[in-house]
Design an enzyme around this catalytic site. Structure first.
Site, PDB file in Angstrom:
ATOM      1  CD1 TRP A 488      -2.565  -1.279   1.266  1.00  0.00           C
ATOM      2  CD2 TRP A 488      -1.214  -1.994   2.537  1.00  0.00           C
ATOM      3  NE1 TRP A 488      -3.422  -2.571   1.064  1.00  0.00           N
ATOM      4  CE2 TRP A 488      -2.341  -3.397   1.779  1.00  0.00           C
ATOM      5  CE3 TRP A 488      -0.105  -2.860   2.580  1.00  0.00           C
ATOM      6  CZ2 TRP A 488      -2.798  -4.437   2.611  1.00  0.00           C
ATOM      7  CZ3 TRP A 488      -0.546  -4.098   3.290  1.00  0.00           C
ATOM      8  CH2 TRP A 488      -1.177  -5.562   3.015  1.00  0.00           C
ATOM      9  CG  ASP A 489       3.912   4.349  -0.916  1.00  0.00           C
ATOM     10  OD1 ASP A 489       4.931   4.154  -0.485  1.00  0.00           O
ATOM     11  OD2 ASP A 489       3.739   5.283  -2.286  1.00  0.00           O
ATOM     12  CG  PHE A 490       0.049   1.368   4.484  1.00  0.00           C
ATOM     13  CD1 PHE A 490      -0.641   3.251   3.565  1.00  0.00           C
ATOM     14  CD2 PHE A 490      -0.805   0.846   4.902  1.00  0.00           C
ATOM     15  CE1 PHE A 490      -1.438   2.597   3.374  1.00  0.00           C
ATOM     16  CE2 PHE A 490      -2.421   0.815   4.825  1.00  0.00           C
ATOM     17  CZ  PHE A 490      -2.757   2.162   4.004  1.00  0.00           C
TER      18      PHE A 490
END
Length: 831
Positions: A488-490
């Protein structure tokens, strides 16, 4: 035949007014057909029937208006009554939720009720024998009758907006006040009380100042002290195709100098009391390949006595060089690297232009300069390494490198070797504990972001993790992962804020790590062990073919979470019923299973998304009152993964044979496109907006929150910002509705109990009372204030508050080149 004496709209003939009626009828019919078509689609997707039913009412209304029949008003009145009942049933008296459901229909009702429409329906006569202009058959005109219907619809508009303001006033509890506890000693090495030496003032990243000249009692007297314009504005091509030009700098103040950087990485020194320029350094780097231009700050280093160029400003350039500048003159320090410069691409292998750069300032402590880098992610497997490196702060010589892909991460490279490619990188601001000799590095993802089917074991261990490294040797002391198998590109966008917390076993040196998901992890900064509860939460599965997701994700159960509640169909929003309807269709059409919904063929809704609830600004810690202050933003995104061949066929990307092919890297068509070369899938990631560029979910879109670190409860929270500069299609003119708005940039607290924050899209710098959350002061900025403000004491005895006001390309705020300072007038200072 009795001659009709129709009411006239001034300057409009009967023929024109009758034509207006016909045109109005046709437009209402078309509007109704749109409602029927899109509403039917929503029904097929399992959604509500209201829109299709309302569409039938609109078609009937339009046909009757075009035929000049008075029944049009009754049919529309019935349609509006149905709308009113449906709206109240779905969302009650939530004013902001009622806006897209009722405002546009009420405005249409007002138009249909006006004399130049209503007065020409069915010969102008109502059921009582009076014409629609408000006259009896033989009596004088009655203006009250003419406007009564319009006034009724207008009253709905007023009540909806009033209900919205009421929601703002009551939605968030403001219970409890922050209390003062025993003062906490200044960390070592001490930063002078009137200075601001790091991004967070001290290496601990608290963003707290001990200054107290400006107080809740006198802050209303703040006035502009000086304004400086850097002249660094975007070139025309630097704002196209999603490219971002962002002025996000937080200046540092050391002694008698104020230093900051511009988006093109010019470094400027100012007089702190007057804002007059002392010197400027321009690295003259070629930035044409950079999709993202930003510089959040510079660092300061004081070399040993007797060293030439003793006081130094350390920064990086957009073409991946590090430079040490003489703080007195701005000239590169000859004894540092080669002529003042050190290459940051050494031993990284192939690095295409614009691929490796550092937006955050280095961490300078204990004669070490520690930095990571690399931001242009989601492009390909095997991108330049995320290695963390340290340099001798005096000479610029390499001191150590921590390469997590090697069996011994700090072992020296052999001749011809390069650092491991594609590893998680640390691009945000670092924090450090000088006493423990630890630097805290927030790590991102192993590239690319939205598919992890071929990640290596060390990628899985360190992606989205916080790592504590020995600042002298680079050896790892511990690490703590905040997201498992992150697709999620967290990534962690900033290091933790450090604070000593009282516990049952005495005071413990702690850190608090904010995340994009809105979680706050409280850890013992010596060991990385959680000091508050951490649980594994089950999350959705079934991601992209070929990928294996984690069945659970860690959540901080011992601290309040700022994560948004899961979206529901009734949360869909828009500027009008049409874009709300389109958003409801999206909600039914795209996959959404709550937080951690994985990327899926066919598309999905990501909420929170990659720019997070709390992004690179982090959280502020008041160590005196033991309070954490954070500003949160709520922006859902859509993620559209697709096979590589499809993305190429759609013109989103070009074929590329990889790093070893000798072919130049082909940039994607837009910043939103992640080609993810080397994987089966590309991904297009965009903010989830409606037809008129309004958000697809209901307010609030931003808030300011204070958390008591002793009780671990929210003290207060309130919407942050208004819609003043958030108009349709990126315009900057709108009603200042207090919905809370998107925000990027942090907040700063002071010992007197004030919180200063810009960040919002409505171009204000504001001051809040830390005890209660009450807004005490605000000043209009000349451009977007998407930066963290800072405060310092001048030699003239005045406390200054300074913020960069230059806008943000991603948020579409007004761009500029301003640094603005505020202070109390001499008569208003209290000490």
């Amino acid at each position: 035949m009795q001659e009709l004496n129709l009411p006239q709209k001034e300057g409009i003939s009967d023929e024109t007014a009758i034509a207006q009626t016909g045109v109005t009828g046709v437009l209402v019919i078309l509007l109704g057909l749109v409602f029927i078509g899109l509403g039917g689609w929503l029904i097929l997707l399992g959604g509500v029937w209201y829109y299709a039913i309302a569409g039938i009412g609109l078609v009937a209304t339009g046909a009757l208006v075009a035929a000049r029949r008075r029944e049009a008003l009754w049919i529309y009145g019935l349609t509006f009554a149905t709308t009113l009942v449906w709206a109240l049933t779905e969302v009650g008296l939530d004013g902001w939720q009622l806006v897209p459901r009722l405002i546009a229909p009420a405005v249409l009702g007002i138009w249909l009720s006006l004399p130049w429409i209503a007065g020409r329906l069915d010969g102008g006569r109502d059921l009582g024998g009076r014409d629609m202009g408000g006259r009896d058959k033989e009596g004088p005109p009655r203006p009250i009758g003419r406007w009564a219907s319009a006034a009724g619809y207008a009253l709905v508009v007023v009540l909806v907006v009033a209900a919205g303001y009421r929601v703002t006033a009551t939605r968030y509890l403001q219970a409890g006040e922050a209390e003062t506890v025993a003062p906490v000693p200044e960390p070592a090495p001490a930063v002078a009380a009137g200075d601001w030496r790091y991004y967070g003032r001290t290496a601990e990243g608290r963003r707290f100042s001990p200054l107290d000249q400006i107080t809740p009692e006198n802050v209303a007297g703040l006035e502009p002290a000086w304004q400086f314009r850097s002249g660094d504005l975007p070139k025309a091509f630097e704002t196209r195709n999603g490219r971002e030009f962002n002025f996000e700098a937080t200046p540092i103040k050391v002694g008698d100098g104020l230093y900051f950087c511009t988006p093109h990485r010019q470094v400027i020194a100012l007089d702190p009391e007057t804002g007059q320029e002392r010197w400027r350094f321009d690295p003259e780097a070629d930035t044409s390949a950079n999709e993202y231009l930003a510089c959040r700050g510079v660092a300061y280093y004081e070399a040993p006595a007797g060293t030439p160029c003793r006081r130094r400003i350390v920064t990086t350039t957009a073409d991946a060089r590090m430079v040490a500048l003489d703080a007195e003159t701005g000239r590169p320090c000859a004894g540092f690297g080669e002529g003042g410069f050190v290459s940051l691409t050494d031993r990284l292998g192939e690095v295409p232009p614009g691929f490796h750069f550092i937006t955050s300032q280095p961490m300078v402590l204990r004669d070490r300069i520690v930095l990571g880098g690399w931001v242009y992610d989601n492009q390909a497997q095997g991108e330049p390494s995320g290695v963390i490196r340290a340099y001798d702060a005096t000479t610029g010589a390499p001191a150590w490198a921590w390469d997590l892909g090697r069996p011994d991460p700090t072992a020296p490279l052999e001749p011809g070797e390069s650092f491991t490619r594609g590893t998680p990188n640390g691009w945000g601001s670092y924090t450090a504990d000088a006493r423990l000799g630890l630097v805290y590095v927030p790590l991102g993802n192993a590239t690319p972001d939205y598919w992890g089917g071929e990640r290596r074991p060390f990628d899985e261990t360190y992606s989205s993790a916080l790592v504590a490294l020995d600042i002298e040797t680079g050896k790892e002391r511990w690490h703590f992962q905040t997201v498992h198998h992150d697709v999620w590109d967290f990534d962690l966008p900033i290091g933790p804020s450090l604070v000593d917390l009282p516990t049952a076993n005495g005071t413990v040196p702690a850190l608090i790590q904010s995340t994009k998901m809105g979680e706050f992890f409280v850890l013992d900064r010596r060991t990385g062990e959680p000091l508050t509860g951490v649980e594994e939460m089950p999350v959705p599965g079934d991601g992209l073919p070929g990928d294996t997701l984690s069945a659970t994700q860690p959540v901080s159960s011992g601290m309040p979470s700022l994560a948004p509640p899961d979206l529901k169909a009734i949360d869909m929003w828009g500027a009008t019923p049409i874009d709300q309807l389109l958003c409801r269709i999206d909600f039914r059409r795209l996959r959404y299973d709550g937080r951690f919904t994985p990327p899926t063929l066919g598309g999905d809704i990501s909420y929170p998304a990659f720019d997070g609830v709390v992004d690179w600004q982090g959280a502020t810690i008041d160590p005196i009152r033991q309070v954490l202050i954070a500003n949160a933003s709520y922006i859902p995104f859509t993620v559209r993964p697709m096979p590589q061949d499809q993305a190429i066929a759609e013109g989103l990307m070009e074929p590329w044979a990889g790093w070893d092919s000798g072919q130049p890297y082909p940039k994607p068509a837009a910043f939103a496109v992640g080609p993810q070369y080397g994987t089966p899938y590309a991904a297009v990631v965009k903010p989830w907006l409606g037809l008129f560029q309004a958000p697809c979910h209901a307010p609030p879109w931003g808030k300011l929150v204070a958390i008591d670190l002793r009780s671990r409860q929210i003290l207060w929270q309130r919407p942050l910002g208004t819609t003043r500069d958030t108009g349709p299609f990126g315009t900057h003119v709108n009603l200042p509705l207090p919905t809370g708005v998107f925000n990027i940039g942090g907040n700063t607290a002071t010992a007197s109990g004030l919180i200063f924050i810009g960040a919002t899209t409505d171009q204000y710098l504001r001051a809040f009372d830390e005890r209660t959350g009450e807004k005490l002061w605000e000043a209009r900025l000349p451009a977007g204030g998407q930066a963290t403000p800072m405060t310092y004491m001048g030699d003239d005895g005045r406390q200054y508050v300074v913020i960069a006001a230059g806008g943000h390309g991603g948020l579409r705020t007004r761009l500029g080149d301003y640094l603005v300072a505020y202070a109390l007038p001499d008569a208003g200072r209290s000490g």
